[in-house]
Design a protein around this motif. Structure first.
Motif, PDB file in Angstrom:
ATOM      1  N   MET A 210       0.834  -1.185   0.000  1.00 19.80           N
ATOM      2  CA  MET A 210       0.000   0.000   0.000  1.00 19.80           C
ATOM      3  C   MET A 210       0.872   1.240   0.000  1.00 19.80           C
ATOM      4  O   MET A 210       1.951   1.245   0.553  1.00 19.80           O
ATOM      5  N   LEU A 211       0.346   2.272  -0.604  1.00 20.30           N
ATOM      6  CA  LEU A 211       1.041   3.548  -0.640  1.00 20.30           C
ATOM      7  C   LEU A 211       0.741   4.349   0.619  1.00 20.30           C
ATOM      8  O   LEU A 211      -0.355   4.274   1.167  1.00 20.30           O
ATOM      9  N   SER A 212       1.718   5.124   1.039  1.00 21.89           N
ATOM     10  CA  SER A 212       1.490   6.004   2.184  1.00 21.89           C
ATOM     11  C   SER A 212       0.641   7.189   1.731  1.00 21.89           C
ATOM     12  O   SER A 212       0.493   7.455   0.531  1.00 21.89           O
ATOM     13  N   GLU A 213       0.107   7.916   2.689  1.00 22.85           N
ATOM     14  CA  GLU A 213      -0.744   9.064   2.361  1.00 22.85           C
ATOM     15  C   GLU A 213      -0.001  10.135   1.566  1.00 22.85           C
ATOM     16  O   GLU A 213      -0.540  10.657   0.594  1.00 22.85           O
TER      17      GLU A 213
ATOM     18  N   GLN B 296      -4.218 -14.100 -11.509  1.00 23.21           N
ATOM     19  CA  GLN B 296      -3.506 -13.079 -12.269  1.00 23.21           C
ATOM     20  C   GLN B 296      -3.873 -11.701 -11.757  1.00 23.21           C
ATOM     21  O   GLN B 296      -3.029 -10.811 -11.665  1.00 23.21           O
ATOM     22  N   ALA B 297      -5.131 -11.496 -11.410  1.00 23.45           N
ATOM     23  CA  ALA B 297      -5.572 -10.196 -10.898  1.00 23.45           C
ATOM     24  C   ALA B 297      -4.916  -9.897  -9.556  1.00 23.45           C
ATOM     25  O   ALA B 297      -4.482  -8.786  -9.300  1.00 23.45           O
ATOM     26  N   SER B 298      -4.777 -10.907  -8.695  1.00 25.26           N
ATOM     27  CA  SER B 298      -4.150 -10.663  -7.398  1.00 25.26           C
ATOM     28  C   SER B 298      -2.655 -10.473  -7.557  1.00 25.26           C
ATOM     29  O   SER B 298      -2.033  -9.723  -6.812  1.00 25.26           O
ATOM     30  N   ASP B 299      -2.036 -11.135  -8.560  1.00 23.61           N
ATOM     31  CA  ASP B 299      -0.613 -10.922  -8.821  1.00 23.61           C
ATOM     32  C   ASP B 299      -0.370  -9.491  -9.275  1.00 23.61           C
ATOM     33  O   ASP B 299       0.585  -8.852  -8.855  1.00 23.61           O
ATOM     34  N   ARG B 300      -1.232  -8.969 -10.138  1.00 23.53           N
ATOM     35  CA  ARG B 300      -1.099  -7.603 -10.595  1.00 23.53           C
ATOM     36  C   ARG B 300      -1.282  -6.632  -9.442  1.00 23.53           C
ATOM     37  O   ARG B 300      -0.588  -5.641  -9.328  1.00 23.53           O
ATOM     38  N   GLY B 301      -2.216  -6.936  -8.543  1.00 25.23           N
ATOM     39  CA  GLY B 301      -2.470  -6.057  -7.404  1.00 25.23           C
ATOM     40  C   GLY B 301      -1.291  -6.044  -6.445  1.00 25.23           C
ATOM     41  O   GLY B 301      -0.932  -4.997  -5.910  1.00 25.23           O
ATOM     42  N   SER B 302      -0.638  -7.184  -6.225  1.00 25.05           N
ATOM     43  CA  SER B 302       0.497  -7.210  -5.311  1.00 25.05           C
ATOM     44  C   SER B 302       1.724  -6.574  -5.942  1.00 25.05           C
ATOM     45  O   SER B 302       2.581  -6.060  -5.254  1.00 25.05           O
ATOM     46  N   ALA B 303       1.822  -6.584  -7.258  1.00 22.89           N
ATOM     47  CA  ALA B 303       2.964  -5.967  -7.928  1.00 22.89           C
ATOM     48  C   ALA B 303       2.886  -4.451  -7.851  1.00 22.89           C
ATOM     49  O   ALA B 303       3.899  -3.756  -7.904  1.00 22.89           O
ATOM     50  N   ARG B 304       1.689  -3.897  -7.724  1.00 25.56           N
ATOM     51  CA  ARG B 304       1.512  -2.458  -7.680  1.00 25.56           C
ATOM     52  C   ARG B 304       1.917  -1.874  -6.330  1.00 25.56           C
ATOM     53  O   ARG B 304       2.302  -0.751  -6.221  1.00 25.56           O
ATOM     54  N   SER B 305       1.743  -2.636  -5.265  1.00 27.00           N
ATOM     55  CA  SER B 305       2.010  -2.076  -3.935  1.00 27.00           C
ATOM     56  C   SER B 305       3.465  -2.111  -3.559  1.00 27.00           C
ATOM     57  O   SER B 305       4.328  -2.438  -4.228  1.00 27.00           O
TER      58      SER B 305
END
Length: 96
Positions: free
Chosen positions: A1-4, A87-96
């Motif tokens: 997750m990104l910080s504020e 694949q969708a969860s892999d993409r989501g974890s790669a973004r954070s």
């Protein structure tokens, strides 16, 4: 997750991009892949369970071919669900 602060910086970049190049910003937003919802996952699960129950019922009634088709359909739905949502969860974890 990104910080504020990181989120705020990204929002500022988005605002600047939208102001300077609105056509580019619109194309970027339009081409984003849709994230699968919980309802999509639930629909796959329900169809797989119904197909499995139907397969069991067919085998119990000695309708072997229909039971086999229903079993293969349930396995296919589970395979599609696994491939689509992993694949969708892999993409989501790669973004954070």
């Amino acid at each position: 997750m990104l910080s504020e602060p990181e989120r705020q910086a990204l929002r500022e970049i988005e605002r600047e991009l939208s102001a300077e190049a609105p056509e580019l910003a619109a194309r970027m937003v339009k081409n984003l892949p849709r994230r699968p919802s919980r309802a999509d996952r639930l629909a796959h699960d329900v169809v797989a369970v119904l197909a499995a129950v139907l397969a069991i019922l067919c085998f119990a009634l000695d309708v072997f071919v229909a039971g086999l088709v229903s079993t293969l359909f349930a396995l296919d739905v589970l395979l599609v669900r696994y491939l689509r949502f992993s694949q969708a969860s892999d993409r989501g974890s790669a973004r954070s």
